[in-house]
Design a protein around this motif. Sequence first.
Motif, mmCIF file in Angstrom:
data_model
loop_
_atom_site.group_PDB
_atom_site.id
_atom_site.type_symbol
_atom_site.label_atom_id
_atom_site.label_comp_id
_atom_site.label_asym_id
_atom_site.label_seq_id
_atom_site.Cartn_x
_atom_site.Cartn_y
_atom_site.Cartn_z
ATOM 1 N N MET A 74 0.828 -1.205 0.000
ATOM 2 C CA MET A 74 0.000 0.000 0.000
ATOM 3 C C MET A 74 0.863 1.255 0.000
ATOM 4 N N ILE A 75 0.595 2.132 -0.976
ATOM 5 C CA ILE A 75 1.262 3.432 -1.074
ATOM 6 C C ILE A 75 0.340 4.465 -0.440
ATOM 7 N N PRO A 76 0.846 5.319 0.463
ATOM 8 C CA PRO A 76 -0.063 6.210 1.203
ATOM 9 C C PRO A 76 -0.653 7.339 0.357
ATOM 10 N N HIS A 77 -1.942 7.591 0.585
ATOM 11 C CA HIS A 77 -2.570 8.823 0.122
ATOM 12 C C HIS A 77 -2.197 9.910 1.126
ATOM 13 N N GLU A 78 -2.299 11.159 0.702
ATOM 14 C CA GLU A 78 -1.974 12.283 1.589
ATOM 15 C C GLU A 78 -3.048 12.425 2.668
ATOM 16 N N TRP A 79 -2.613 12.762 3.883
ATOM 17 C CA TRP A 79 -3.542 12.964 4.992
ATOM 18 C C TRP A 79 -4.647 13.942 4.612
ATOM 19 N N THR A 80 -5.871 13.678 5.017
ATOM 20 C CA THR A 80 -6.967 14.635 4.866
ATOM 21 C C THR A 80 -7.039 15.481 6.140
ATOM 22 N N PRO A 81 -7.680 16.649 6.082
ATOM 23 C CA PRO A 81 -7.818 17.463 7.304
ATOM 24 C C PRO A 81 -8.511 16.694 8.438
ATOM 25 N N ALA A 82 -9.544 15.919 8.127
ATOM 26 C CA ALA A 82 -10.254 15.152 9.170
ATOM 27 C C ALA A 82 -9.333 14.125 9.814
ATOM 28 N N LEU A 83 -8.562 13.400 8.997
ATOM 29 C CA LEU A 83 -7.647 12.396 9.537
ATOM 30 C C LEU A 83 -6.571 13.034 10.421
ATOM 31 N N LEU A 84 -6.099 14.217 10.033
ATOM 32 C CA LEU A 84 -5.091 14.904 10.840
ATOM 33 C C LEU A 84 -5.648 15.308 12.202
ATOM 34 N N GLU A 85 -6.912 15.749 12.234
ATOM 35 C CA GLU A 85 -7.550 16.107 13.504
ATOM 36 C C GLU A 85 -7.708 14.883 14.408
ATOM 37 N N ILE A 86 -8.173 13.790 13.815
ATOM 38 C CA ILE A 86 -8.381 12.556 14.581
ATOM 39 C C ILE A 86 -7.041 12.033 15.092
ATOM 40 N N ARG A 87 -6.034 12.067 14.213
ATOM 41 C CA ARG A 87 -4.689 11.594 14.591
ATOM 42 C C ARG A 87 -4.139 12.396 15.771
ATOM 43 N N GLN A 88 -4.313 13.714 15.740
ATOM 44 C CA GLN A 88 -3.780 14.555 16.811
ATOM 45 C C GLN A 88 -4.344 14.151 18.168
ATOM 46 N N LYS A 89 -5.646 13.876 18.212
ATOM 47 C CA LYS A 89 -6.266 13.473 19.483
ATOM 48 C C LYS A 89 -5.759 12.100 19.922
ATOM 49 N N ALA A 90 -5.558 11.177 18.972
ATOM 50 C CA ALA A 90 -5.018 9.847 19.293
ATOM 51 C C ALA A 90 -3.588 9.946 19.818
ATOM 52 N N GLU A 91 -2.824 10.885 19.260
ATOM 53 C CA GLU A 91 -1.431 11.061 19.690
ATOM 54 C C GLU A 91 -1.329 11.633 21.103
ATOM 55 N N GLU A 92 -2.301 12.450 21.499
ATOM 56 C CA GLU A 92 -2.296 13.033 22.850
ATOM 57 C C GLU A 92 -2.363 11.946 23.920
ATOM 58 N N ILE A 93 -3.153 10.901 23.665
ATOM 59 C CA ILE A 93 -3.304 9.805 24.630
ATOM 60 C C ILE A 93 -2.134 8.830 24.544
ATOM 61 N N SER A 94 -1.750 8.496 23.315
ATOM 62 C CA SER A 94 -0.739 7.444 23.115
ATOM 63 C C SER A 94 0.686 7.937 23.340
ATOM 64 N N LYS A 95 0.884 9.260 23.266
ATOM 65 C CA LYS A 95 2.232 9.855 23.396
ATOM 66 C C LYS A 95 3.170 9.338 22.299
ATOM 67 N N VAL A 96 2.585 9.077 21.130
ATOM 68 C CA VAL A 96 3.336 8.578 19.969
ATOM 69 C C VAL A 96 2.970 9.438 18.775
ATOM 70 N N ARG A 97 3.927 9.666 17.886
ATOM 71 C CA ARG A 97 3.654 10.400 16.655
ATOM 72 C C ARG A 97 3.389 9.364 15.550
ATOM 73 N N PHE A 98 2.118 9.203 15.167
ATOM 74 C CA PHE A 98 1.744 8.220 14.158
ATOM 75 C C PHE A 98 2.090 8.724 12.757
ATOM 76 N N THR A 99 2.676 7.844 11.950
ATOM 77 C CA THR A 99 3.071 8.218 10.589
ATOM 78 C C THR A 99 2.052 7.789 9.539
ATOM 79 N N SER A 100 1.141 6.864 9.907
ATOM 80 C CA SER A 100 0.275 6.251 8.915
ATOM 81 C C SER A 100 -1.031 5.774 9.528
ATOM 82 N N ALA A 101 -2.005 5.486 8.651
ATOM 83 C CA ALA A 101 -3.296 4.975 9.110
ATOM 84 C C ALA A 101 -3.868 4.001 8.091
ATOM 85 N N LEU A 102 -4.267 2.835 8.577
ATOM 86 C CA LEU A 102 -5.011 1.875 7.761
ATOM 87 C C LEU A 102 -6.481 2.061 8.101
ATOM 88 N N LEU A 103 -7.283 2.349 7.092
ATOM 89 C CA LEU A 103 -8.716 2.534 7.290
ATOM 90 C C LEU A 103 -9.466 1.336 6.747
#
Length: 195
Positions: A74-103
């Motif tokens: 799988m070659i990544p598509h560019e992050w969408t604004p919605a995915l970036l918002e969701i990712r930011q909230k997930a990173e606050e809890i996990s204390k990890v900077r996520f590079t990718s997402a499988l939907l």
Amino acid sequence: MSENQNLLPFQGEAYFYPDFFSKSKSDFYFNQLLDEIRWKQEPIKIFGKEVMQPRLTAWYGDEGKIYTYSGITMIPHEWTPALLEIRQKAEEISKVRFTSALLNLYRDGKDSMGWHRDNEKELGLNPVIGSVTFGASRCFQLRNYQDKKLIRSIDLSHGSFLLMQGETQHFWEHQLPKVKNTVDVRINITFRVIK
């Protein structure tokens, strides 16, 4: 089981946050992702045989963060604004900077994901997986890799977040089983770190 309590008895960490997003935010993200994500159904190899995945998928992430599983690259598509918002909230809890997402888009109760571990080499030694659910509630199961009778089940609900980390992917596999009753559409995002 209370929020922040480890769902696993040993050899792993899985924490559940049932109301991670408000209902209004969850409704908004569900509709946004349903419309804008580039969903597709792809064949995978299971025991050497090629079959169509029983769900739709998409891969988003940082440039160059390629992911391979079950014969699919799988070659990544560019992050969408919605995915970036969701990712930011997930990173606050996990204390990890996520590079990718499988939907994953589960269209009904027949769509599913079989037993597996997220242990591909690109994910590193002890992968951190942040799983967000929008839409229909579905039963998610974790099973001990050595003692197959030891199973933990939890309903992943609209707007919930499940964090798997530590040695979980070494000792526990997980699935989203088929269900016979009528189930509405579910969208799941699993944020990952590709090394």
